[in-house]
Structure formats: C-alpha cells, structure tokens
Design an enzyme around this catalytic site. Structure first.
Site, short mmCIF file in Angstrom:
data_model
loop_
_atom_site.label_atom_id
_atom_site.label_comp_id
_atom_site.label_asym_id
_atom_site.label_seq_id
_atom_site.Cartn_x
_atom_site.Cartn_y
_atom_site.Cartn_z
CG PHE A 158 -11.70 -3.17 2.58
CD1 PHE A 158 -12.17 -2.46 3.66
CD2 PHE A 158 -12.52 -4.15 2.04
CE1 PHE A 158 -13.43 -2.71 4.19
CE2 PHE A 158 -13.79 -4.41 2.56
CZ PHE A 158 -14.23 -3.68 3.65
CB THR A 204 -5.67 4.31 5.37
OG1 THR A 204 -4.32 4.20 4.90
CG2 THR A 204 -6.26 5.62 4.92
CB SER A 205 -2.19 1.56 8.78
OG SER A 205 -1.51 0.41 8.39
NE ARG A 206 -5.70 -3.91 11.08
CZ ARG A 206 -6.10 -3.95 9.81
NH1 ARG A 206 -6.39 -2.83 9.16
NH2 ARG A 206 -6.22 -5.12 9.18
CG ASP A 249 -10.67 3.84 6.26
OD1 ASP A 249 -11.87 4.17 6.25
OD2 ASP A 249 -10.25 2.76 5.78
CB ILE A 272 -0.97 0.00 1.21
CG1 ILE A 272 -1.93 -1.18 1.09
CG2 ILE A 272 -1.73 1.31 1.32
CD1 ILE A 272 -2.79 -1.45 2.32
CG HIS A 304 -11.50 -0.56 8.54
ND1 HIS A 304 -10.84 -1.02 9.64
CD2 HIS A 304 -10.80 -1.02 7.47
CE1 HIS A 304 -9.79 -1.74 9.26
NE2 HIS A 304 -9.74 -1.74 7.94
CD GLU A 358 -11.41 -0.28 13.01
OE1 GLU A 358 -10.73 0.71 12.70
OE2 GLU A 358 -11.62 -1.24 12.23
P1 NAD Z 1 2.72 -4.88 3.62
O1 NAD Z 1 3.05 -6.04 4.50
O2 NAD Z 1 2.86 -5.03 2.15
O3 NAD Z 1 3.60 -3.62 4.05
C1 NAD Z 1 3.82 -3.26 5.39
C2 NAD Z 1 5.16 -2.53 5.42
O4 NAD Z 1 5.34 -2.06 6.75
C3 NAD Z 1 6.36 -3.41 5.04
O5 NAD Z 1 7.17 -2.79 4.08
C4 NAD Z 1 7.08 -3.57 6.38
O6 NAD Z 1 8.49 -3.71 6.24
C5 NAD Z 1 6.72 -2.27 7.05
N1 NAD Z 1 6.93 -2.32 8.49
C6 NAD Z 1 6.86 -3.39 9.32
N2 NAD Z 1 7.20 -3.00 10.57
C7 NAD Z 1 7.50 -1.69 10.50
C8 NAD Z 1 7.95 -0.76 11.45
N3 NAD Z 1 8.16 -1.11 12.72
N4 NAD Z 1 8.14 0.51 11.06
C9 NAD Z 1 7.95 0.87 9.76
N5 NAD Z 1 7.56 0.01 8.80
C10 NAD Z 1 7.33 -1.25 9.18
O7 NAD Z 1 1.24 -4.44 4.04
P2 NAD Z 1 0.22 -3.58 3.18
O8 NAD Z 1 -0.60 -4.46 2.32
O9 NAD Z 1 0.94 -2.44 2.57
O10 NAD Z 1 -0.75 -3.06 4.34
C11 NAD Z 1 -0.29 -2.18 5.34
C12 NAD Z 1 -1.33 -2.08 6.43
O11 NAD Z 1 -2.52 -1.44 5.91
C13 NAD Z 1 -1.86 -3.43 6.94
O12 NAD Z 1 -1.02 -3.96 7.96
C14 NAD Z 1 -3.21 -3.09 7.47
O13 NAD Z 1 -3.10 -2.77 8.84
C15 NAD Z 1 -3.61 -1.84 6.70
N6 NAD Z 1 -4.77 -2.05 5.81
C16 NAD Z 1 -5.84 -1.23 5.93
C17 NAD Z 1 -6.94 -1.40 5.11
C18 NAD Z 1 -8.15 -0.49 5.16
O14 NAD Z 1 -9.21 -0.86 4.64
N7 NAD Z 1 -8.06 0.69 5.74
C19 NAD Z 1 -6.94 -2.43 4.16
C20 NAD Z 1 -5.80 -3.23 4.05
C21 NAD Z 1 -4.72 -3.03 4.89
#
Ligand code: NAD
Length: 330
Positions: A298, A232-234, A258, A155, A295, A263
């Site tokens: 996605f 938009t992550s967690r 998001d 992402i 949320h 939540e």
């Molecule tokens: P991904 O695994 O492809 O990428 C995560 C990145 O974070 C990796 O490059 C990893 O090295 C890095 N990372 C791990 N630990 C870290 C740290 N301590 N500091 C900095 N970077 C670190 O995951 P993704 O598919 O890109 O998704 C990222 C996040 O987005 C998911 O974990 C999820 O929580 C969130 N997400 C949200 C939605 C939504 O609907 N809002 C949907 C999908 C995912």
C-alpha cells in the site's frame, strides 16, 4: 473528535496532520498497537484509528467501549482484525478505507514477480561487489505465460490489466465475475483449474473463513511444478509451513510475499539487532527463491494521501451524523 491513533509511524503522523484540515480532529498518536494490553490508553477518547496488525478482538472492544469509544476507524481496506459482532453488540461503528489506490498493491505484486523472475535484487548486489557474472540469474519471459488471479476486486482488476499488458493469459477465480475483465479476455475458471493451469498465482481476495489457508498442502499439490506464488493480500491465506514443504520439494519454484500470517510480531518494526524467535520466517528467508517484503504494497505517496483523506472523512461523517458510506457491518 478526540482520536486515539494506534501503531503510529512517522509517515502516518505526517500525512494525517497534513490532511487534518483546520485541525478538525484532535489526533493523539500512540506508537503501540491497539490490543487487549493497550486498550486502557483509549480513556478520554471518542474514536480509535487502527491499522492491519492492531488486534481489536472482543476483549479489546469491551474495554474501549467502557472507555467511551464510539467508532473504530480502520486506515486500511481489510477488516479481518476486528471482531465485528462484538463491535455491533457494543454499538461501536466500524469504518474503513475500501479503496485508496488499488494500483499501489497491484504494482507491488508485479514488482515481486519481476524481482523473483529476473533476480534484479541479486544482480544489483553482484554488480556493487564488482561481480558482473550473470551465471544463475536466468529468468523467464512473462509473455505467453498463464497467470492465475484469485480475487478480482479493485486490486485484482488492476493486477489483471497489468498482466494482460505483458501478454500473459489470465485465468481468474472469484465468487463474483468482473464483466470488464471478461471483455478484456480474462477467463474465469473454477478454483482448482486456476491452481492446475497457472505458471504464476497471485492472491487478491480478502481473508475470511472461506479463504483462510486456501494455499495449503492439497492446493499446492495441484499446482504446476515450479509455480510462482505471490501473496500481497493477507498472510493467513497461505499455510506457511505447507508452502515451506512445497519450496523444499521444488513444487513451488518462487514465492513472493508482502504479508505473513505471524507478521504482527515482526512487521513495521526495526528488529535488526534482535534474535528472531520465529523459526518459520527464518526458514522462509533462507530460501534463495523467496522474496519477502514487510507489508508495503500500500505504501505509495498516492495511497497515503487517499488513506488520510478518506479516514479523516469517515470520522467527520460519524461526528456530523451523516450516513457512513464506508461502514463495515457485522
Ligand atoms: P475488494 O473487496 O475490492 O476485492 C476482493 C475480491 O475478493 C472481491 O472481488 C470478492 O468478490 C473476492 N472474494 C471474496 N471472497 C472470495 C473467495 N472466497 N474466493 C475468491 N474471491 C473472493 O478488495 P481489494 O481492495 O481488491 O483488496 C483485496 C485484499 O488485498 C484485501 O482484502 C486486503 O487483504 C489486501 N490488501 C493488501 C494490502 C497490502 O499493503 N499488501 C493493501 C490493501 C489491501
């Protein structure tokens, strides 16, 4: 397989039924989330299919294991809501959808940025009420601004590319660097440098013990005055109370989220007739410079198709004893 499908919504049923070719899997949809209270519903099933706010802690795992569940199929990328150790100790496999449409979430992050900046939500309402005044709707150009990206996985990479397209300078922090991004001009920096130098900060790393509450009183103090924060992550990547303090002083100029740390009690439900007991989200909603979506990063057609196809494929692989390419190991 006989699958107990939790937190089921109409769109889940529609997409999973459409992609469940030849009705290979016997899907039973439960609207309730999976947690300690509902785990008893899994009696007679072999698999559970769960989403982001199901609570698959040790107690839940003990009960679903006793009921004969052998695999937990997450229909999402994050897996912070599953006690992986407990699953492993019960010999329950955990599979997920590591990538389904990173662009869906990246584009939603950009939607939050543009809405907060150009105030399109307010302009829309004004015009509908016959108010064509543009007073107080001033935005700022994204071109030339510095954007900090924390987490440059699937992402984050997609998000960086979009922001480069706007003509932004992109700084990034990750425990692993992306050569592709470096070649495109993204500069990896120490986390503090990203905090200090960015006009906009967007979070794209997973929630884990290292990243929990990475946005807190101390990190917020390092940021530029009026910074725009996007999550938009967690939810628990950000200490919401500290963010509220930052909003009150003006340190945080814009907040777009998001996801929200509490939540699970709110999102994905229609609570419009209910008095919300969560005073933290109520305070957040009261700010004119905060934008909250429930949320749905996605939530695109493309992502839903991928989620259904990959989740059902994960279950088929488990059933046929094939290697689990999308297994999450504890
Ligand atoms: P991904 O695994 O492809 O990428 C995560 C990145 O974070 C990796 O490059 C990893 O090295 C890095 N990372 C791990 N630990 C870290 C740290 N301590 N500091 C900095 N970077 C670190 O995951 P993704 O598919 O890109 O998704 C990222 C996040 O987005 C998911 O974990 C999820 O929580 C969130 N997400 C949200 C939605 C939504 O609907 N809002 C949907 C999908 C995912």
């Amino acid at each position: 397989m006989k699958v107990a499908f939790f937190s089921a919504k109409s769109y889940d049923k529609a997409y999973f039924n459409q992609f469940n070719n030849d009705n290979r899997h016997d899907l039973t949809f439960f609207e309730v989330p999976l947690n300690e209270q509902t785990a008893s519903l899994t009696a007679g099933f072999e698999a559970v299919c769960v989403f982001v706010n199901d609570v698959i802690n040790q107690k839940t795992i003990e009960e679903i294991s006793a009921n004969g569940i052998k695999v937990i199929a997450l229909r999402c990328a994050g897996f912070n809501n599953v006690d992986l150790k407990a699953a492993k100790s019960r010999n329950i496999k955990v599979v997920r959808v590591p990538a389904y449409s990173p662009e869906s979430v990246a584009e939603h992050a950009v939607a939050l940025i543009l809405t907060l900046n150009r105030k399109t939500h307010k302009a829309y309402n004004r015009v509908r009420e016959g108010n064509y005044s543009i007073e107080n709707l001033t935005g700022f150009n994204l071109f030339g601004k510095t954007v900090g990206v924390i987490g440059t996985g699937l992402i984050g990479v997609s998000f960086c590319k979009i922001m480069l397209g706007f003509g932004c300078k992109v700084l990034a922090y990750d425990i692993r660097e992306s050569e592709e991004l470096v070649a495109m001009g993204v500069q990896y920096k120490a986390l503090d440098e990203v905090f200090t130098n960015s006009d906009i900060i967007s979070l794209h790393c997973p929630l884990n013990p290292q990243t929990a509450y990475m946005i807190n009183q101390i990190s917020i103090a390092k940021m530029k005055d009026g910074v725009m924060l996007i999550n938009t992550s967690r939810g628990a990547l950000m200490n919401t109370r500290d963010a509220i303090d930052g909003l009150k002083t003006g340190k945080i100029g814009f907040l777009g989220i998001d996801v929200y740390e509490q939540e699970a009690d709110l999102f994905f439900q229609d609570l419009s007739e209910i008095v919300i007991q969560d005073d933290v989200i109520a305070r957040l909603i009261s700010f004119p410079n905060v934008l909250i979506t429930g949320h749905l990063g996605f939530f695109t057609k493309e992502a839903l198709e991928e989620i259904a196809t990959i989740t059902l494929g994960n279950l088929s692989d488990f059933e046929s004893g094939k290697g689990l390419v999308n297994e999450v190991k504890g």
